[in-house]
Design a protein around this motif. Sequence first.
Motif, PDB file in Angstrom:
ATOM      1  N   ALA A 136      37.243  31.060  45.166  1.00 61.55           N
ATOM      2  CA  ALA A 136      36.824  32.259  46.217  1.00 61.55           C
ATOM      3  C   ALA A 136      36.764  31.307  47.482  1.00 61.55           C
ATOM      4  O   ALA A 136      36.713  31.158  48.425  1.00 61.55           O
ATOM      5  CB  ALA A 136      35.589  32.758  45.224  1.00 61.55           C
TER       6      ALA A 136
ATOM      7  N   ILE B  64      34.841  37.698  51.326  1.00 59.44           N
ATOM      8  CA  ILE B  64      33.276  36.709  50.687  1.00 59.44           C
ATOM      9  C   ILE B  64      32.735  35.770  50.512  1.00 59.44           C
ATOM     10  O   ILE B  64      34.138  35.074  51.185  1.00 59.44           O
ATOM     11  CB  ILE B  64      33.914  36.920  49.211  1.00 59.44           C
ATOM     12  CG1 ILE B  64      32.633  36.709  47.551  1.00 59.44           C
ATOM     13  CG2 ILE B  64      34.939  35.641  48.737  1.00 59.44           C
ATOM     14  CD1 ILE B  64      33.260  36.297  46.362  1.00 59.44           C
TER      15      ILE B  64
ATOM     16  N   PRO C 252      31.534  33.424  48.090  1.00 56.64           N
ATOM     17  CA  PRO C 252      30.191  32.795  46.486  1.00 56.64           C
ATOM     18  C   PRO C 252      28.880  32.392  47.480  1.00 56.64           C
ATOM     19  O   PRO C 252      28.071  32.723  46.463  1.00 56.64           O
ATOM     20  CB  PRO C 252      31.627  31.880  46.643  1.00 56.64           C
ATOM     21  CG  PRO C 252      32.971  32.243  47.210  1.00 56.64           C
ATOM     22  CD  PRO C 252      32.378  32.315  48.589  1.00 56.64           C
TER      23      PRO C 252
ATOM     24  N   GLU D 123      26.707  35.022  47.844  1.00 53.57           N
ATOM     25  CA  GLU D 123      26.760  35.935  46.507  1.00 53.57           C
ATOM     26  C   GLU D 123      26.216  35.289  45.287  1.00 53.57           C
ATOM     27  O   GLU D 123      24.722  35.979  45.223  1.00 53.57           O
ATOM     28  CB  GLU D 123      28.031  35.896  46.255  1.00 53.57           C
ATOM     29  CG  GLU D 123      28.967  37.138  47.473  1.00 53.57           C
ATOM     30  CD  GLU D 123      28.650  38.670  47.561  1.00 53.57           C
ATOM     31  OE1 GLU D 123      27.716  39.150  46.519  1.00 53.57           O
ATOM     32  OE2 GLU D 123      27.895  38.787  48.811  1.00 53.57           O
TER      33      GLU D 123
ATOM     34  N   TYR E  78      32.409  39.356  41.920  1.00 61.40           N
ATOM     35  CA  TYR E  78      32.982  38.487  43.461  1.00 61.40           C
ATOM     36  C   TYR E  78      34.030  38.679  43.758  1.00 61.40           C
ATOM     37  O   TYR E  78      34.163  37.681  45.070  1.00 61.40           O
ATOM     38  CB  TYR E  78      31.496  39.202  44.144  1.00 61.40           C
ATOM     39  CG  TYR E  78      30.958  36.704  43.402  1.00 61.40           C
ATOM     40  CD1 TYR E  78      31.343  35.851  43.825  1.00 61.40           C
ATOM     41  CD2 TYR E  78      29.970  37.052  43.001  1.00 61.40           C
ATOM     42  CE1 TYR E  78      31.160  34.688  43.887  1.00 61.40           C
ATOM     43  CE2 TYR E  78      29.188  35.268  42.581  1.00 61.40           C
ATOM     44  CZ  TYR E  78      29.382  34.945  42.806  1.00 61.40           C
ATOM     45  OH  TYR E  78      29.374  33.808  42.665  1.00 61.40           O
TER      46      TYR E  78
ATOM     47  N   ARG F 215      37.190  40.690  43.305  1.00 63.33           N
ATOM     48  CA  ARG F 215      37.376  41.332  44.439  1.00 63.33           C
ATOM     49  C   ARG F 215      38.283  41.705  45.509  1.00 63.33           C
ATOM     50  O   ARG F 215      38.805  42.231  45.329  1.00 63.33           O
ATOM     51  CB  ARG F 215      35.565  41.871  44.998  1.00 63.33           C
ATOM     52  CG  ARG F 215      35.733  42.799  46.134  1.00 63.33           C
ATOM     53  CD  ARG F 215      35.945  44.147  45.167  1.00 63.33           C
ATOM     54  NE  ARG F 215      36.277  45.863  46.131  1.00 63.33           N
ATOM     55  CZ  ARG F 215      37.876  46.013  45.840  1.00 63.33           C
ATOM     56  NH1 ARG F 215      38.621  45.132  45.598  1.00 63.33           N
ATOM     57  NH2 ARG F 215      37.693  46.958  46.754  1.00 63.33           N
ATOM     58  N   ALA F 216      38.305  39.610  45.839  1.00 62.54           N
ATOM     59  CA  ALA F 216      39.293  39.786  47.044  1.00 62.54           C
ATOM     60  C   ALA F 216      40.671  39.826  46.767  1.00 62.54           C
ATOM     61  O   ALA F 216      42.272  39.835  47.096  1.00 62.54           O
ATOM     62  CB  ALA F 216      39.197  38.374  48.248  1.00 62.54           C
TER      63      ALA F 216
ATOM     64  N   ALA G  78      30.191  42.885  46.826  1.00 58.84           N
ATOM     65  CA  ALA G  78      31.557  42.074  47.898  1.00 58.84           C
ATOM     66  C   ALA G  78      32.181  43.413  48.269  1.00 58.84           C
ATOM     67  O   ALA G  78      33.559  42.804  49.814  1.00 58.84           O
ATOM     68  CB  ALA G  78      32.454  41.531  46.587  1.00 58.84           C
TER      69      ALA G  78
END
Length: 182
Positions: free
Chosen positions: A79, A96, A98, A101, A133, A136-137, A181
């Motif tokens: 990420a 995102i 990280p 987050e 998170y 998610r992408a 996210a």
Amino acid sequence: MADPEVVDRRVVTNDPSNIDRSEVKHMSKETRKDLNADIITGEPGSHPVGTTVGGVGGAIAGAAIGSMAGPLGTLIGGAIGAVAGGTAGHASAEAIDPTREEAYWRAEHANVGYYKDGYEFDRDMHPAYAVGYANRARYPADANFDDHEADLRRSWEEVKGESRMEWNDARMASRDAWNRAR
């Protein structure tokens, strides 16, 4: 309209329609970063086509580097690599952060309904949030957590390490992080 902010002795607002793009191109690197300005056009918050390529390459490199820290490091490294690589392009970079987050969930984890006394953020909760998170992408913007739960559960099993959470508890944390996210 947002309050103006003096930047490089020029007045700039947070309203992208009120920013002189030619002025942005000549601002300091730090200021352009704050505006999320494209390095070529000066467009604040723009998204060049090369973002995805940079994001994917960065994700692969980040995952490889993160592998030295174990499975959770691979997940988060991927990420982070997507963010770093995406800055050369752009959309993944905004997908995102990280570090942000992790900081958010570190501050909020004890305030959620599924938190149990004795859970430690780094050991128990962080891997569950990271599954949400950091993954998610990988899915389309309109993807639903429930539709991909089997994949996310597999990711949890790979990265949970010493977490004392079972999937049913980790699932709620992962879902929260997934939804945040978006």
